[in-house]
Scaffold this motif. Structure first.
Motif, PDB file in Angstrom:
ATOM      1  N   THR A 289       5.726  -1.129   3.469  1.00 14.96           N
ATOM      2  CA  THR A 289       5.770  -2.499   3.984  1.00 14.96           C
ATOM      3  C   THR A 289       5.408  -3.484   2.875  1.00 14.96           C
ATOM      4  O   THR A 289       4.456  -3.242   2.118  1.00 14.96           O
ATOM      5  CB  THR A 289       4.789  -2.642   5.171  1.00 14.96           C
TER       6      THR A 289
ATOM      7  N   PHE B 288       0.865  -1.183   0.000  1.00 16.74           N
ATOM      8  CA  PHE B 288       0.000   0.000   0.000  1.00 16.74           C
ATOM      9  C   PHE B 288       0.899   1.230   0.000  1.00 16.74           C
ATOM     10  O   PHE B 288       1.580   1.506   0.999  1.00 16.74           O
ATOM     11  CB  PHE B 288      -0.846  -0.048   1.270  1.00 16.74           C
TER      12      PHE B 288
ATOM     13  N   PHE C 168      -3.791  20.758  12.339  1.00 18.56           N
ATOM     14  CA  PHE C 168      -2.749  20.045  11.578  1.00 18.56           C
ATOM     15  C   PHE C 168      -1.838  20.985  10.820  1.00 18.56           C
ATOM     16  O   PHE C 168      -0.657  20.734  10.661  1.00 18.56           O
ATOM     17  CB  PHE C 168      -3.392  19.097  10.541  1.00 18.56           C
TER      18      PHE C 168
ATOM     19  N   THR D 137       5.047   5.396  14.988  1.00 18.37           N
ATOM     20  CA  THR D 137       5.176   6.346  13.876  1.00 18.37           C
ATOM     21  C   THR D 137       4.248   6.035  12.710  1.00 18.37           C
ATOM     22  O   THR D 137       3.653   6.939  12.120  1.00 18.37           O
ATOM     23  CB  THR D 137       6.649   6.372  13.389  1.00 18.37           C
TER      24      THR D 137
ATOM     25  N   THR E 212       1.277   9.122  13.300  1.00 21.76           N
ATOM     26  CA  THR E 212       2.130   9.247  14.492  1.00 21.76           C
ATOM     27  C   THR E 212       1.265   9.597  15.706  1.00 21.76           C
ATOM     28  O   THR E 212       0.107  10.003  15.568  1.00 21.76           O
ATOM     29  CB  THR E 212       3.171  10.364  14.298  1.00 21.76           C
TER      30      THR E 212
ATOM     31  N   GLY F 251       4.555  12.391   4.604  1.00 23.49           N
ATOM     32  CA  GLY F 251       4.244  11.271   5.488  1.00 23.49           C
ATOM     33  C   GLY F 251       2.977  11.547   6.272  1.00 23.49           C
ATOM     34  O   GLY F 251       1.887  11.093   5.909  1.00 23.49           O
ATOM     35  N   SER F 252       3.102  12.382   7.312  1.00 22.95           N
ATOM     36  CA  SER F 252       1.916  12.727   8.101  1.00 22.95           C
ATOM     37  C   SER F 252       0.894  13.491   7.274  1.00 22.95           C
ATOM     38  O   SER F 252      -0.294  13.475   7.582  1.00 22.95           O
ATOM     39  CB  SER F 252       2.320  13.587   9.310  1.00 22.95           C
TER      40      SER F 252
ATOM     41  N   LEU G 100       1.232   4.940   0.101  1.00 24.44           N
ATOM     42  CA  LEU G 100       0.674   6.277   0.331  1.00 24.44           C
ATOM     43  C   LEU G 100       1.809   7.262   0.652  1.00 24.44           C
ATOM     44  O   LEU G 100       1.936   8.311   0.026  1.00 24.44           O
ATOM     45  CB  LEU G 100      -0.348   6.233   1.484  1.00 24.44           C
ATOM     46  N   THR G 101       2.652   6.898   1.613  1.00 24.88           N
ATOM     47  CA  THR G 101       3.710   7.800   2.085  1.00 24.88           C
ATOM     48  C   THR G 101       4.757   8.051   0.993  1.00 24.88           C
ATOM     49  O   THR G 101       5.090   7.161   0.220  1.00 24.88           O
ATOM     50  CB  THR G 101       4.417   7.161   3.303  1.00 24.88           C
TER      51      THR G 101
ATOM     52  N   TRP H 103       9.000   3.941   2.503  1.00 24.30           N
ATOM     53  CA  TRP H 103       8.675   3.202   3.734  1.00 24.30           C
ATOM     54  C   TRP H 103       7.512   2.244   3.508  1.00 24.30           C
ATOM     55  O   TRP H 103       6.607   2.164   4.341  1.00 24.30           O
ATOM     56  CB  TRP H 103       8.326   4.158   4.894  1.00 24.30           C
TER      57      TRP H 103
ATOM     58  N   GLU I 181       1.534  12.157  17.422  1.00 18.37           N
ATOM     59  CA  GLU I 181       1.167  13.569  17.315  1.00 18.37           C
ATOM     60  C   GLU I 181      -0.064  13.734  16.414  1.00 18.37           C
ATOM     61  O   GLU I 181      -0.988  14.484  16.736  1.00 18.37           O
ATOM     62  CB  GLU I 181       2.355  14.388  16.768  1.00 18.37           C
TER      63      GLU I 181
HETATM   64  P1  FAD Z   1       6.800  13.228   9.307  1.00 15.01           P
HETATM   65  O1  FAD Z   1       5.424  13.376   8.797  1.00 15.01           O
HETATM   66  O2  FAD Z   1       7.896  13.977   8.634  1.00 15.01           O
HETATM   67  O3  FAD Z   1       6.811  13.585  10.853  1.00 15.01           O
HETATM   68  C1  FAD Z   1       8.012  13.863  11.584  1.00 15.01           C
HETATM   69  C2  FAD Z   1       7.586  14.302  12.988  1.00 15.01           C
HETATM   70  O4  FAD Z   1       6.794  15.475  12.873  1.00 15.01           O
HETATM   71  C3  FAD Z   1       6.703  13.272  13.705  1.00 15.01           C
HETATM   72  O5  FAD Z   1       6.998  13.258  15.076  1.00 15.01           O
HETATM   73  C4  FAD Z   1       5.316  13.815  13.475  1.00 15.01           C
HETATM   74  O6  FAD Z   1       4.376  13.393  14.453  1.00 15.01           O
HETATM   75  C5  FAD Z   1       5.578  15.301  13.581  1.00 15.01           C
HETATM   76  N1  FAD Z   1       4.528  16.084  12.979  1.00 15.01           N
HETATM   77  C6  FAD Z   1       4.032  15.987  11.713  1.00 15.01           C
HETATM   78  N2  FAD Z   1       3.031  16.860  11.539  1.00 15.01           N
HETATM   79  C7  FAD Z   1       2.893  17.517  12.712  1.00 15.01           C
HETATM   80  C8  FAD Z   1       2.014  18.563  13.161  1.00 15.01           C
HETATM   81  N3  FAD Z   1       1.059  19.064  12.373  1.00 15.01           N
HETATM   82  N4  FAD Z   1       2.181  19.026  14.416  1.00 15.01           N
HETATM   83  C9  FAD Z   1       3.140  18.508  15.241  1.00 15.01           C
HETATM   84  N5  FAD Z   1       3.970  17.524  14.868  1.00 15.01           N
HETATM   85  C10 FAD Z   1       3.846  17.042  13.621  1.00 15.01           C
HETATM   86  N6  FAD Z   1       3.565   4.210   4.667  1.00 15.01           N
HETATM   87  C11 FAD Z   1       2.787   3.690   3.671  1.00 15.01           C
HETATM   88  O7  FAD Z   1       2.168   4.425   2.914  1.00 15.01           O
HETATM   89  N7  FAD Z   1       2.680   2.336   3.515  1.00 15.01           N
HETATM   90  C12 FAD Z   1       3.348   1.447   4.293  1.00 15.01           C
HETATM   91  O8  FAD Z   1       3.204   0.240   4.112  1.00 15.01           O
HETATM   92  C13 FAD Z   1       4.182   1.965   5.334  1.00 15.01           C
HETATM   93  N8  FAD Z   1       4.910   1.118   6.110  1.00 15.01           N
HETATM   94  C14 FAD Z   1       5.803   1.635   7.019  1.00 15.01           C
HETATM   95  C15 FAD Z   1       6.656   0.771   7.712  1.00 15.01           C
HETATM   96  C16 FAD Z   1       7.587   1.276   8.617  1.00 15.01           C
HETATM   97  C17 FAD Z   1       8.520   0.345   9.315  1.00 15.01           C
HETATM   98  C18 FAD Z   1       7.635   2.668   8.863  1.00 15.01           C
HETATM   99  C19 FAD Z   1       8.600   3.224   9.869  1.00 15.01           C
HETATM  100  C20 FAD Z   1       6.804   3.525   8.180  1.00 15.01           C
HETATM  101  C21 FAD Z   1       5.894   3.031   7.240  1.00 15.01           C
HETATM  102  N9  FAD Z   1       5.080   3.879   6.480  1.00 15.01           N
HETATM  103  C22 FAD Z   1       4.273   3.381   5.483  1.00 15.01           C
HETATM  104  C23 FAD Z   1       5.241   5.324   6.587  1.00 15.01           C
HETATM  105  C24 FAD Z   1       4.533   5.930   7.795  1.00 15.01           C
HETATM  106  O9  FAD Z   1       3.155   5.957   7.621  1.00 15.01           O
HETATM  107  C25 FAD Z   1       5.109   7.354   7.972  1.00 15.01           C
HETATM  108  O10 FAD Z   1       6.433   7.185   8.438  1.00 15.01           O
HETATM  109  C26 FAD Z   1       4.295   8.184   8.942  1.00 15.01           C
HETATM  110  O11 FAD Z   1       3.034   8.499   8.390  1.00 15.01           O
HETATM  111  C27 FAD Z   1       5.025   9.485   9.351  1.00 15.01           C
HETATM  112  O12 FAD Z   1       5.525  10.143   8.248  1.00 15.01           O
HETATM  113  P2  FAD Z   1       7.072  10.640   8.216  1.00 15.01           P
HETATM  114  O13 FAD Z   1       7.925   9.469   8.583  1.00 15.01           O
HETATM  115  O14 FAD Z   1       7.282  11.270   6.886  1.00 15.01           O
HETATM  116  O15 FAD Z   1       7.190  11.668   9.370  1.00 15.01           O
END
Ligand code: FAD
Ligand code: TGC
Length: 391
Positions: free
Chosen positions: A171, A136, A390, A368, A372, A144-145, A138-139, A169, A374
């Motif tokens: 899976t 899947f 957000f 995460t 996350t 990410g978030s 999406l990210t 990222w 947050e």
């Molecule tokens: P960021 O969005 O860059 O966030 C960094 C930090 O900023 C976090 O602490 C976050 O909470 C904080 N933050 C963000 N926005 C705000 C806000 N508005 N206010 C305050 N703090 C904020 N994704 C998929 O699509 N498919 C998958 O199968 C998948 N598998 C994964 C498997 C693993 C092992 C991991 C680690 C991740 C996977 N992901 C997958 C991705 C995962 O969904 C993202 O890592 C997650 O959504 C966070 O995005 P980011 O890592 O880009 O962090």
């Protein structure tokens, strides 16, 4: 060393809230996990490699892939049973639950909820059997978030679609037969089914992870990937499509995280009973009992919350912000429990001989992904204040 199950952790006799069928499904998954999977986990984690195909087939055999979906070879169980299966798998390792979450709640759910009849017939039976693996996407590296910031595009070229972008990222990515890829189009975000052999599509495993090492995590690159018109999921338009899938997977994590926590606590109680410090068992000290009791309370409260949400889901009344309450609370408590159990085990706690630090490290990813802490805090914050904070 794996401790024997300690029923005393079920302080509130919550087992009494389960039906016989739910207990039977839990027993099946627990038995398979303990006998066939647990013996290999430390090695898979250390090597950072899993036999994904064999695992998928075996998980398909016991019927857990897409188990809460109806028809097309899926078991059609209730949500609580699905949650309990996630819990038992995650008691062995979060990576196993991840494989099942992504297959059943993200990839299969997307096809089941938004796919055409032909797409469902083509993919779901093989995925339920574990013969085909799904991922899947999406990210992205810079989204990410905030998936609304995605850059992957889907553009029309005659009857075809052409996809360009990078997903990060993901899976199951490099072992998947089919990728559900979300892309920005002229009429909003749409989902596409991308078979792994499609020219221009590549998936590379991400190495060097210190968490979820018994799980495949990949980068997907889409470089002028040409797809026929019928590769698009017809019933998903806008971000509500992928976010609808996330509700399903997040629900599984509400239960799953408690499995990792339970395994840590059982291990810590057994260890504290055997470990002699200052001439007495570690478990006989009040400071140790304080830790163990606090953890047992959080585990039982988390279980009550999970069961309540499961019953709401089975009644068709579960709201997304309620899933966020569960994911936020249960993952946060699970990681606290894992870290606290690590202290009980002292130096032994840092090794792969015990599952505790493996679980703690895995839970960093669980904290995460799927939103996350947050993000879930902000979802709940919006629910109780009507203010979206957000952006
Ligand atoms: P960021 O969005 O860059 O966030 C960094 C930090 O900023 C976090 O602490 C976050 O909470 C904080 N933050 C963000 N926005 C705000 C806000 N508005 N206010 C305050 N703090 C904020 N994704 C998929 O699509 N498919 C998958 O199968 C998948 N598998 C994964 C498997 C693993 C092992 C991991 C680690 C991740 C996977 N992901 C997958 C991705 C995962 O969904 C993202 O890592 C997650 O959504 C966070 O995005 P980011 O890592 O880009 O962090
Ligand atoms: P927002 O404007 O609030 O919503 C956009 C549209 O989506 C609808 N919606 C939902 N629909 C279904 N379920 C939900 N939970 C929904 N939340 C929102 C909303 O009604 C709206 O619909 P419409 O028709 O009006 O367009 O969106 P936003 O851009 O402000 O974002 C909100 C936010 C931050 C909550 C959302 O972006 C979010 O949840 N971000 C986190 C991303 C995330 O969780 N990614 C996970 C990727 S997959 C993964 O991690 C797999 S891990 C592997 C494993 O599970 O093992």
């Amino acid at each position: 060393m794996k401790s024997s199950p300690l029923p005393s952790i079920d302080l509130l006799a919550l087992d009494g809230l389960l039906t016989d069928e739910e207990k039977e499904i839990r027993r099946t998954v627990r038995t398979m996990g303990e006998r066939e999977l647990r013996p290999h986990l430390a090695e898979w984690f250390e090597r950072g490699a899993i036999p994904a195909r064999d695992l998928a087939r075996r998980l398909g055999e016991i019927g857990v892939l897409g188990m809460h979906l109806e028809g097309y070879g899926c078991a059609g169980t209730n949500a609580v049973s699905y949650g309990l299966a996630c819990l038992e798998l995650e008691a062995v390792d979060s990576g196993l639950r991840s494989l099942v979450s992504v297959q059943g709640s993200l990839a299969m759910y997307a096809i089941r909820a938004y796919g055409s009849e032909e797409q469902k017939q083509q993919w779901l039976p093989g995925m339920a059997a574990g013969e085909k693996i799904g991922c899947f996407g999406l990210t992205e590296p810079d989204a990410g978030s905030d998936p609304a910031a995605m850059r992957t595009t889907g553009k029309r070229d005659g009857p075809d679609w052409v996809l360009n972008g990078t997903k990060m990222w993901i899976t199951n990515g490099s072992v998947a037969d089919i990728a559900v890829v979300w892309a920005r189009t002229d009429d909003g975000v749409r989902g596409f089914l991308v078979p792994s052999g499609t020219p221009g599509f590549s998936a590379t495993e991400i190495k060097g992870k210190l968490s979820l090492r018994a799980s495949v995590t990949s980068e997907l690159v889409l470089d002028d990937v040409r797809l026929p018109a019928d590769a698009m999921l017809p019933e998903a338009q806008g971000l509500s499509g992928p976010l609808g899938c996330l509700n399903e997977a997040r629900f599984g994590i509400v239960f799953g995280a408690l499995g990792a926590a339970r395994d840590c606590l059982e291990t810590a109680i057994a260890y504290a009973g055997e470990r002699m410090v200052f001439d007495r068992a570690l478990s006989s000290y009040q400071l140790t009992q304080q830790k163990l009791v606090d953890m047992a309370l959080e585990l039982d409260k988390g279980m009550l919350l999970a069961l309540h949400l499961g019953r709401l889901k089975d009644a068709g009344r579960l709201r997304p912000e309620q899933v966020s309450v569960g994911k936020l609370n249960n993952v946060r408590e699970a990681i606290d429990i894992a870290r606290q159990c690590r202290t009980v085990l002292g130096a032994s706690g840092i090794t792969l001989e015990y599952p505790v630090m493996r679980h703690a490290n895995n839970l960093e990813s669980v904290l995460t992904y799927e939103g996350t802490s947050e993000v879930h805090t902000l979802i709940v914050g919006k629910a109780i204040t009507s203010e979206a904070a957000f952006r």
